[in-house]
Design an enzyme around this catalytic site. Sequence first.
Site, PDB file in Angstrom:
ATOM      1  N   THR A 186       0.799  -1.217   0.000  1.00 21.00           N
ATOM      2  CA  THR A 186       0.000   0.000   0.000  1.00 21.00           C
ATOM      3  C   THR A 186       0.835   1.272   0.000  1.00 21.00           C
ATOM      4  O   THR A 186       1.933   1.298   0.539  1.00 21.00           O
ATOM      5  CB  THR A 186      -0.881  -0.028   1.266  1.00 21.00           C
ATOM      6  OG1 THR A 186      -1.682  -1.209   1.238  1.00 21.00           O
ATOM      7  CG2 THR A 186      -1.770   1.183   1.367  1.00 21.00           C
ATOM      8  N   ARG A 214     -12.163  -9.351  -2.157  1.00 17.75           N
ATOM      9  CA  ARG A 214     -11.560  -9.072  -0.855  1.00 17.75           C
ATOM     10  C   ARG A 214     -11.232  -7.596  -0.736  1.00 17.75           C
ATOM     11  O   ARG A 214     -10.685  -6.988  -1.643  1.00 17.75           O
ATOM     12  CB  ARG A 214     -10.300  -9.916  -0.671  1.00 17.75           C
ATOM     13  CG  ARG A 214      -9.543  -9.651   0.642  1.00 17.75           C
ATOM     14  CD  ARG A 214      -8.413  -8.645   0.466  1.00 17.75           C
ATOM     15  NE  ARG A 214      -7.610  -8.481   1.673  1.00 17.75           N
ATOM     16  CZ  ARG A 214      -6.642  -7.588   1.807  1.00 17.75           C
ATOM     17  NH1 ARG A 214      -6.353  -6.769   0.816  1.00 17.75           N
ATOM     18  NH2 ARG A 214      -5.954  -7.504   2.936  1.00 17.75           N
ATOM     19  N   VAL A 215     -11.568  -7.001   0.387  1.00 15.74           N
ATOM     20  CA  VAL A 215     -11.246  -5.606   0.674  1.00 15.74           C
ATOM     21  C   VAL A 215     -10.505  -5.563   1.994  1.00 15.74           C
ATOM     22  O   VAL A 215     -10.981  -6.106   3.001  1.00 15.74           O
ATOM     23  CB  VAL A 215     -12.514  -4.733   0.745  1.00 15.74           C
ATOM     24  CG1 VAL A 215     -12.153  -3.297   1.123  1.00 15.74           C
ATOM     25  CG2 VAL A 215     -13.259  -4.760  -0.585  1.00 15.74           C
ATOM     26  N   ASP A 217      -7.872  -3.017   4.651  1.00 15.39           N
ATOM     27  CA  ASP A 217      -8.075  -1.819   5.469  1.00 15.39           C
ATOM     28  C   ASP A 217      -8.068  -0.524   4.688  1.00 15.39           C
ATOM     29  O   ASP A 217      -8.683   0.464   5.095  1.00 15.39           O
ATOM     30  CB  ASP A 217      -6.963  -1.733   6.519  1.00 15.39           C
ATOM     31  CG  ASP A 217      -5.605  -1.462   5.880  1.00 15.39           C
ATOM     32  OD1 ASP A 217      -5.060  -0.348   6.049  1.00 15.39           O
ATOM     33  OD2 ASP A 217      -5.072  -2.350   5.197  1.00 15.39           O
ATOM     34  N   THR A 237      -0.511   1.017   6.630  1.00 11.47           N
ATOM     35  CA  THR A 237      -0.056   0.045   5.656  1.00 11.47           C
ATOM     36  C   THR A 237       0.293  -1.250   6.384  1.00 11.47           C
ATOM     37  O   THR A 237       0.704  -1.217   7.539  1.00 11.47           O
ATOM     38  CB  THR A 237       1.179   0.574   4.891  1.00 11.47           C
ATOM     39  OG1 THR A 237       1.765  -0.491   4.129  1.00 11.47           O
ATOM     40  CG2 THR A 237       2.239   1.113   5.840  1.00 11.47           C
ATOM     41  N   HIS A 239      -0.804  -5.653   6.912  1.00  9.04           N
ATOM     42  CA  HIS A 239      -1.794  -6.713   6.717  1.00  9.04           C
ATOM     43  C   HIS A 239      -3.184  -6.157   6.996  1.00  9.04           C
ATOM     44  O   HIS A 239      -3.538  -5.857   8.131  1.00  9.04           O
ATOM     45  CB  HIS A 239      -1.493  -7.895   7.635  1.00  9.04           C
ATOM     46  CG  HIS A 239      -2.435  -9.026   7.451  1.00  9.04           C
ATOM     47  ND1 HIS A 239      -2.774  -9.906   8.457  1.00  9.04           N
ATOM     48  CD2 HIS A 239      -3.146  -9.435   6.359  1.00  9.04           C
ATOM     49  CE1 HIS A 239      -3.635 -10.786   8.003  1.00  9.04           C
ATOM     50  NE2 HIS A 239      -3.878 -10.532   6.737  1.00  9.04           N
TER      51      HIS A 239
END
Length: 329
Positions: A186, A214-215, A217, A237, A239
């Site tokens: 990210t 899948r989304v 954070d 940024t 997991h």
Amino acid sequence: MDSIVIVVHGGAWAIPDSIVDATRSGVKEAARRGHEVLRNGGSALDAVQAAVMTLEDDPAFNAGRGSTLNCNGEIEMDALIMEGLHLGAGSVAAVRDIAHPIALARSVMEKTNHTMLVGRGASEFGREMNLSLSATDRLLTNDAEKEFERFKGSGYDRAVEELFVPKQGDEGSVGDGNPVQHDHETVGAVALDAHGNVACATSTGGISVKRPGRVGDSPIVGAGGYADNEVGAVSCTGHGECITRVCLAHRIVNFMNAGLGPEAAAEQALGFMSERIQGFGGAIVVDRSGNTARAFTTPRMAWASLGGATGDQLHHGINPGEDIVEPRL
């Protein structure tokens, strides 16, 4: 003008030595572009968007061009932008054909009554707004394809383990000693402008071989980012599932609101995530006075900052404890 400041990140993960130079160069350029917006009287919102769009155009990062592939070999991107004056926010998730997801997220914030659009509806809205479209082959890179081939057999959980969990041994390596070659993470930015307004922006292509739809954070207000003029702004940024579960960005803001400085707030929130759910990641922070921080629990995180107390000096780093200083230009 002394109060203006921007901080950008290019992702917290096991950055391999082979792309350190490209990653470092990218975050430095993004910080310069965002800072130039602020120097010219632009808003914090304009600055974080400019910085993130720069990173979305750079194939060294997992956002826009260079985004990773889901388990079906498709690109799905997420983004969030938020301003601290009115707590306005806009985000998009699982978009496939937009060159700059962060620009689409801003349009959601400013041109609709919603805070998030997803999938086909988000893409259709992008066409309505005449935003720059991009064919999949324009967004796709050889590195993303190679990463897909690398992880498609072992799956999403293996990708998460190799990319985010700190290992013993060399930085930027995975548990079996083989270097992570291609995946990236990210990107994001936070800024404070001359009017005292803060903003954040976060954009990502997600994690390799994720399930379609899948989304993580990144587009979630309070998880991937948060901005409040009364406290400050954060972009996260790492997991995504873990970051979402602890509402990492809002947790950092809450710690600052309780009296902690940006660095202590970020470190405490990341420590909580690590101890409570064994989650790893990073964050960049600016408070309402222009104090900044970056913190991460992954092997490396690319970051750069300009402005604030350091004036025209550009600060940047990737390794733990690293803070390299050079002139802005």
